[in-house]
Design an enzyme around this catalytic site. Structure first.
Site, PDB file in Angstrom:
ATOM      1  N   TYR A 137      15.520 -30.563  -2.387  1.00  0.00           N
ATOM      2  CA  TYR A 137      14.488 -31.340  -1.698  1.00  0.00           C
ATOM      3  C   TYR A 137      14.986 -32.759  -1.421  1.00  0.00           C
ATOM      4  CZ  TYR A 137       9.938 -33.569  -0.871  1.00  0.00           C
ATOM      5  OH  TYR A 137       8.885 -34.278  -0.327  1.00  0.00           O
ATOM      6  N   LYS A 141      15.470 -34.812   2.212  1.00  0.00           N
ATOM      7  CA  LYS A 141      14.821 -36.089   2.491  1.00  0.00           C
ATOM      8  C   LYS A 141      15.842 -37.187   2.800  1.00  0.00           C
ATOM      9  CE  LYS A 141      10.564 -34.978   2.464  1.00  0.00           C
ATOM     10  NZ  LYS A 141       9.789 -35.098   3.729  1.00  0.00           N
ATOM     11  N   LEU A 167       2.757 -39.050  -5.895  1.00  0.00           N
ATOM     12  CA  LEU A 167       1.435 -39.274  -5.316  1.00  0.00           C
ATOM     13  C   LEU A 167       0.422 -38.296  -5.897  1.00  0.00           C
ATOM     14  CD1 LEU A 167       2.522 -39.691  -1.590  1.00  0.00           C
ATOM     15  CD2 LEU A 167       1.954 -41.518  -3.212  1.00  0.00           C
ATOM     16  N   HIS A 180       2.518 -30.447  -8.606  1.00  0.00           N
ATOM     17  CA  HIS A 180       3.132 -31.560  -9.315  1.00  0.00           C
ATOM     18  C   HIS A 180       2.432 -31.789 -10.655  1.00  0.00           C
ATOM     19  CE1 HIS A 180       4.624 -32.681  -5.174  1.00  0.00           C
ATOM     20  NE2 HIS A 180       5.725 -32.744  -5.899  1.00  0.00           N
ATOM     21  N   ARG A 210       7.067 -41.646 -15.785  1.00  0.00           N
ATOM     22  CA  ARG A 210       6.844 -41.461 -14.350  1.00  0.00           C
ATOM     23  C   ARG A 210       5.879 -42.522 -13.824  1.00  0.00           C
ATOM     24  NH1 ARG A 210      10.628 -38.951 -15.088  1.00  0.00           N
ATOM     25  NH2 ARG A 210      11.122 -36.772 -14.598  1.00  0.00           N
TER      26      ARG A 210
END
Length: 316
Positions: A137, A141, A167, A180, A210
């Site tokens: 991923y 990106k 997010l 997530h 995080r």
């Protein structure tokens, strides 16, 4: 005030895209352009090119992506790399070909090295190995970010990127395996509470730290970036604060009302030890987040309950 009025939001049904649409609807004179996946498969270069030829949006916010947590990223690296690459390449190249004036590409802070210095500044891109569990991923990106940078450098178009941290918020994905960490914890603690389960186990040691950003803050940051005459090629968008996964789990349990034990499962991967972004560059342009984590989690859980009640909880 935004300079252009016709804006295509790619991925408008996802958590980020829907938040961007909500925020843009508050701007005067904006014509939002959207397409469902059934109407426009972003991996289909021919259909994407036809869309841009016919619709001619002046601005694009690219919030479309195949996303997921550690399990999904680690299990399906081929799909995470190829599907994201194909959609990005088709959209960015067609946008340029058909005269899009401004393109804002949304990436992820997973683009940075696994052992990046903390907090992570934008100049650490490509300075070390990536985290293996989401490398596919991240590579996709990075390619999207760089393609926008190269179009800007070579052709003078205002194609730029934003790299959001983790997010969360209304409309998140609550798939039991592919979501997530924060929505996964909400689902797990809610289910445990409903079923009187005495304990909940979280993946890993609980020690990794995080950073989290409420999705409506992210949408506001996007509109801010779109208003800048000379934005950075790419910029971190985060809260500038982090906490351990165990601390996060305790907060989610508190909000949900789960009163059982929280256990860790060190047999599961932790992922990157710490991932805190520096948001000094973004703050220097005049924007800062406004939603603290506990308030954001409460608003997210309230949305979760509403969607369960209406049978509209997203789980893909």
């Amino acid at each position: 005030m935004l300079k252009y009025s016709s804006i295509y939001v790619a991925g408008h049904r996802g958590m980020v895209g829907s938040a961007v649409c909500r925020r843009l609807q508050a701007e005067p004179g904006i014509r939002l352009v959207t397409r469902n996946r059934a109407d426009l498969d972003l991996e289909d270069h021919v259909r994407v090119d036809d869309f841009f030829r016919q619709e001619r949006p002046e601005m694009v916010v690219f919030a479309a992506a195949r996303v997921g947590g550690i399990h999904a990223n680690n299990t399906y690296p081929v799909e995470f790399l190829t599907e994201n690459l194909n959609a990005q390449l088709a959209t960015i190249t067609s946008a340029f070909r058909h005269g899009v004036k401004r393109f804002l590409f949304l990436g992820s802070t997973c683009i940075y090295p696994r052992m990046a210095n903390q907090p992570i500044t934008e100049d650490q891109l490509l300075t070390g190995p990536l985290e293996q569990t989401n490398e596919a991923y991240a590579l996709a990106k990075i390619c999207g970010l760089k393609l926008c940078e190269y179009y800007r450098r070579q052709h003078g178009v205002l194609f730029h990127s934003a790299m959001p941290t983790n997010l969360y918020g209304p409309g998140d994905n609550y798939h039991p395996q592919h979501s997530h960490v924060l929505p996964a914890l909400i689902l797990r603690f809610h289910s445990a509470k409903q079923n009187d389960v005495p304990s909940v186990a979280i993946w890993g040691t609980g020690e990794p730290r995080r950073e989290f950003l409420f999705v409506d803050d992210m949408a506001d940051a996007i509109v801010h970036l779109l208003s800048l005459e000379n934005p950075p090629d790419w910029v971190n968008v985060g809260s500038g604060k982090d906490r351990s996964i165990l601390e996060l789990a305790r907060l989610v349990a508190k909000v949900v009302g789960f009163q059982g034990a929280i256990e860790t499962d060190p047999s599961k991967p932790d992922g990157t030890p710490r991932k805190l972004t520096s948001i000094r560059l973004l703050e220097s342009t005049g924007w800062s987040p406004t939603t603290d984590l506990e308030d954001g989690v409460r608003r997210t859980y309230a949305d979760f309950l509403r969607r369960i009640e209406s049978n509209s909880l997203r789980s893909v």
